[in-house]
Design an enzyme around this catalytic site. Structure first.
Site, PDB file in Angstrom:
ATOM      1  N   HIS A 225       0.833  -1.228  -0.101  1.00 47.07           N
ATOM      2  CA  HIS A 225       0.095   0.002  -0.034  1.00 47.07           C
ATOM      3  C   HIS A 225       0.852   1.468   0.056  1.00 47.07           C
ATOM      4  O   HIS A 225       1.867   1.238   0.744  1.00 47.07           O
ATOM      5  CB  HIS A 225      -1.068  -0.109   1.283  1.00 47.07           C
ATOM      6  CG  HIS A 225      -1.787  -1.039   1.285  1.00 47.07           C
ATOM      7  ND1 HIS A 225      -2.943  -1.141   0.651  1.00 47.07           N
ATOM      8  CD2 HIS A 225      -1.867  -2.387   1.816  1.00 47.07           C
ATOM      9  CE1 HIS A 225      -3.540  -2.489   0.913  1.00 47.07           C
ATOM     10  NE2 HIS A 225      -2.684  -3.244   1.572  1.00 47.07           N
TER      11      HIS A 225
ATOM     12  N   HIS B 279      -2.973 -12.700  -0.222  1.00 46.01           N
ATOM     13  CA  HIS B 279      -3.252 -13.257   1.056  1.00 46.01           C
ATOM     14  C   HIS B 279      -3.559 -14.895   0.964  1.00 46.01           C
ATOM     15  O   HIS B 279      -2.706 -15.714   0.761  1.00 46.01           O
ATOM     16  CB  HIS B 279      -4.203 -12.883   2.015  1.00 46.01           C
ATOM     17  CG  HIS B 279      -3.957 -11.249   2.738  1.00 46.01           C
ATOM     18  ND1 HIS B 279      -2.705 -11.219   3.389  1.00 46.01           N
ATOM     19  CD2 HIS B 279      -4.407 -10.156   2.504  1.00 46.01           C
ATOM     20  CE1 HIS B 279      -2.474  -9.876   3.547  1.00 46.01           C
ATOM     21  NE2 HIS B 279      -3.633  -9.210   3.164  1.00 46.01           N
TER      22      HIS B 279
ATOM     23  N   GLN C 219       4.101  -0.608   9.190  1.00 50.61           N
ATOM     24  CA  GLN C 219       3.563  -1.197  10.266  1.00 50.61           C
ATOM     25  C   GLN C 219       4.357  -2.455  10.556  1.00 50.61           C
ATOM     26  O   GLN C 219       4.414  -2.852  11.873  1.00 50.61           O
ATOM     27  CB  GLN C 219       2.201  -1.657  10.000  1.00 50.61           C
ATOM     28  CG  GLN C 219       1.127  -0.566  10.361  1.00 50.61           C
ATOM     29  CD  GLN C 219       0.910   0.332   9.191  1.00 50.61           C
ATOM     30  OE1 GLN C 219       1.170   0.036   8.056  1.00 50.61           O
ATOM     31  NE2 GLN C 219       0.718   1.611   9.698  1.00 50.61           N
TER      32      GLN C 219
END
Length: 824
Positions: A366, A655, A714
């Protein structure tokens, strides 16, 4: 040995009824400049008409056919009832689990082994009644191939490669390990599912595995059409071309003047029942003829979903697919034992090529979190030193400078640290997607997210553009790392696309190492609650009408026209674990009638995204523009039917964790070679511990998987998050150099980079099947590994296609030997 048609040799029709092609009205003289030899003409049709996709090339009826709708409805209702539970709704009651089937088979085999001492005829009767796998009904094609072929190897056309590595060949009867009736039923169901996927990929101009298509052609009444999905370069890439594509002569965002754009087609646009329709006049009325473009029929889509939902819980089919997957895992382990040293030796023979010097693409990342936390911290500190007095925000009608924003938080540049920034996922985010989303706000302040990592703000996304360009510079410096960054379109207003395109063009945010995907968050319920949207169709109009306008009349959206040439496709994102309160079926409200504040289900979003994308792709293909693909987040959490919808509609997914508990779907994803971008570090913080991640299992079985980072802000610590992902995976799972290079090659094949660029990265023959399409000098993947993958896939496809063919053949005498190794 039977011969099979090679890729690209058959020119045929779609396996479904196709709507009329693009035509132009004589009343629109501007159309001639846009379509060249393919002028548009009017064609009368009713809004909402769709191509008939209901005709399979052959009879694939199974014992489940009359029950598909009831089974699917039961599963969907169970999914709703169990949405509050952590256990997944695909863990079905023990009506026909694999364990019971295994136990029953073992009991029978023990009984046979005991009784055969007393009565040899018992064994014969048992084989005839239960293990009648390869006798009366087996394959005439096997019979023709079987005599004298088993000991000579599999691939006559590549004798050199055959001598290069060792194979395990399974011969004799009962090779699939299930009763023949179960094999036949499973094969017909699997083939039917593959035909379903093929027709939706053809409808939307997305790619379909050429090897799988070649085997399906044997079953089709008419050959399936072989399509080229990428425009071939004007000058073919030679075998000795450099690994690095030639640099661009000028920036691609130059020449943004409307006068330099392609001409206006003069067509009208209107959304009907959630799908944009194209008309021959600018302002269409009720009697205006429609330009017919293909899109999927809703009724047939729901029927196809029901078929697949019933298929994935059928006990015998689950047993068959589970056994095949276990066989693939074991076969790969045997291949590694026999050929690991040969693969390593082949890699060492290649000069100036190792894992660091091959192309790798981060296929799932992203843009708003593509930098690591230290990079973002340094950028914020630099901005505070250089642009402290710049007006960056408006708070309650009052403009604020960067100094005032930080003073309101009682912070200085000296106070900032990585810990203060607090953007890294920790143990508190596991199964808490809400807490993870909060990590997108530096220092817990949404205002800093708006200032630094948004494209639409007071400073027109200047800071975000700068930090993205720094990330791009790092990728260019590494030479061999590339990324497909996701940018967001929310669908709240019609001008979002133009703002995003102006951000990219005005700030010249472009790199040869980067392509874009556009993600659409599934947040209609939030916008509807706030009164920003009247119904779901308004959201669809905001997302797709600007794209159609930029295609019909590029000069009306000049920046958007340039930007779209660098966009690969669409992504659908959000927390999949959120409960869904609706089931998408024929009783579901149409988009214009969806006015409630509940969010539509996943399949609802995906269907209408796909339908509009299919229409848009055909319009853009006729104009010679770049087309799009669907690559959603799927299978990270939530119910199993997300993966069913993606199997039908998506070219690749991100995923795919839930495939580990759905053997039928996992086998289908393998046979169709659907790309799966996996992010183990991301999953480790959110949904699945690292050691339980199925990536090594998927890789060993031959699924098309690649490694990706998802959100370096993250989850990662270093300047090269993709290399960090590879290094951790290699250490934890003990991947070999060949495994790592195979993952990297898969990432390039899955990516949306152009055909010409891939020809430089992988070799000019990369579109060919098997070892012929591999160039070890560029990929560092040995032909041994590529040949093994190709042969194994061909054998699995031969198993199911020839089982289906057996019904159409005459009975074969039982004593005839059988060999299951078809030639390519």
């Amino acid at each position: 040995m039977a011969s099979y048609p090679g890729p690209g040799k058959s020119k045929a029709k779609y396996p479904f009824k196709k709507r009329a092609g693009l035509q132009a009205s004589a009343a629109a003289p501007e159309a001639r400049s846009g379509l060249g030899a393919s002028p548009l003409q009017s064609a009368r049709s009713l809004p909402g008409n769709a191509p008939c996709l209901k005709h399979f090339p052959l009879d694939l009826r199974t014992s489940m056919d009359g029950k598909c709708k009831e089974i699917a409805e039961e599963l969907f209702s169970r999914s709703l009832a169990e949405s509050e539970l952590r256990s997944a709704p695909y863990e079905f009651p023990e009506e026909s689990p694999i364990e019971q089937l295994e136990e029953r088979r073992q009991r029978l085999e023990r009984q046979i082994s005991q009784d055969v001492k007393l009565e040899p005829d018992i064994l014969l009767r048992a084989k005839q009644d239960f293990l009648k796998t390869d006798s009366d009904s087996d394959l005439q094609l096997y019979k023709e191939q079987g005599e004298g072929q088993g000991d000579r190897g599999l691939w006559e056309r590549d004798v050199v490669l055959e001598r290069e590595f060792q194979r395990v060949i399974i011969s004799g009867e009962e090779k699939c390990g299930v009763p023949f009736t179960d094999l036949l039923d499973a094969a017909k169901s699997v083939v039917r599912a593959l035909f379903i996927r093929e027709k939706y990929m053809a409808l939307s101009l997305q790619s379909f595995c050429p090897t799988t298509r070649r085997y399906l052609q044997q079953l089709a009444e008419k050959p399936l059409e072989t399509r080229t999905y990428e425009q071939s370069p004007d000058t073919p890439v030679s075998a000795d071309a450099p690994v690095h594509p030639p640099a661009l002569e000028q920036h691609p965002y130059e020449h943004c003047e409307p006068s330099a754009m392609p001409g206006d087609l003069g067509l009208g646009l209107r959304m009907v029942r959630g799908v944009v329709h194209v008309y021959t006049r600018r302002d269409p009325d009720e009697h205006c003829p429609e330009v017919e473009l293909p899109y999927p029929d809703l009724q047939e889509f729901v029927a196809d979903v029901n078929v697949l939902m019933a298929l994935i819980i059928n006990g015998p089919i689950k047993s068959f697919c589970y056994r095949r997957l276990q066989y693939l895992s074991s076969k790969f382990q045997m291949h590694v034992l026999l050929n690991e040293m040969k693969e390593l030796a082949a890699q060492k023979k290649v000069p100036h090529r190792d894992f660091y010097n091959i192309r790798k693409v981060d296929t799932h990342i992203h843009a708003s979190s593509c930098m690591n936390q230290k990079h973002l911290l340094r950028f914020i500190k630099r901005a505070m030193k250089r642009h402290l007095e710049e007006i960056v925000h408006v708070e309650q009608g009052r403009e604020q400078t960067l100094r005032e924003v930080f003073e309101s938080m009682n912070l200085t540049a000296y106070d900032l640290s990585v810990d203060t920034l607090d953007v890294h996922a920790d143990r508190n985010t596991f199964h808490r997607f809400d807490k993870f989303n909060a990590k997108y706000n530096p220092i817990g302040e949404s205002v800093l997210r708006e200032i630094f990592i948004k494209t639409d703000n007071k400073i027109s996304g200047k800071y975000f553009a700068h930090i993205i360009k720094e990330v791009m510079a790092d990728l260019e410096e590494s030479k061999y790392q590339n990324a497909e960054l996701r940018l967001s379109i929310y669908g709240r207003s019609r001008d979002e696309w133009d703002k995003l395109a102006r951000w990219a063009v005005n700030h010249k945010v472009h790199s040869p190492n980067v392509r874009w995907l556009v993600q659409v968050p599934r947040l209609f319920d939030v916008y509807r609650t706030k009164g920003q949207l009247a119904n779901f169709q308004e959201m669809l109009e905001n997302i797709f009408l600007p794209l159609f306008e930029a295609t019909v009349h590029p000069a009306s959206h000049p920046e958007l026209h340039l930007f779209l040439e660098h966009v690969d496709g669409f992504d659908s994102v959000d927390d999949e674990s959120k409960p869904e309160n609706h089931v998408f079926n024929l009783e579901s409200p149409l988009p214009e009638a969806w006015v409630e504040e509940d969010n539509p289900p996943y399949a609802y979003y995906l269907y209408y995204t796909f339908a509009n994308m299919a229409m848009l792709n055909h319009l853009r293909r006729q104009r010679g523009f770049h087309t799009f693909v669907l690559r959603p987040h799927c299978g990270e959490a939530g119910p199993i039917h997300h993966l069913v919808s993606a199997f039908m509609l998506a070219e690749n997914i991100s995923h795919g964790l839930l495939l580990r508990k759905a053997p039928v779907l996992q086998y289908l994803y393998y046979l169709a070679q659907i790309g799966i971008a996996m992010s183990p570090l991301s999953n480790n913080s959110l949904f699945l511990s690292y050691h339980r991640n199925p990536l090594p299992e998927y890789l060993s079985r031959g699924l098309m998987v690649s490694l990706s980072t998802d959100d370096p802000l993250q989850f990662h610590f270093t300047k090269e998050p993709l290399m960090e992902e590879y290094s951790i995976a290699t250490q934890v799972w003990k991947l070999s150099s060949c495994d790592m290079c195979e993952l990297a090659r898969n990432s390039v094949l899955m990516s949306g980079f152009s055909h010409k660029v891939k020809s430089h990265w992988l070799g000019p023959n990369y579109t060919k099947e098997g070892p012929e399409g591999n160039d070890i000098r560029r990929t560092n993947v040995p032909d041994i590994r590529v040949g093994y993958r190709y042969e194994t896939l061909c054998q699995e496809l031969a198993l199911i296609t020839q089982a289906v063919q057996s019904e159409m053949l005459e009975t074969i005498p039982e004593e005839v030997g059988i060999v299951m190794s078809p030639g390519p």
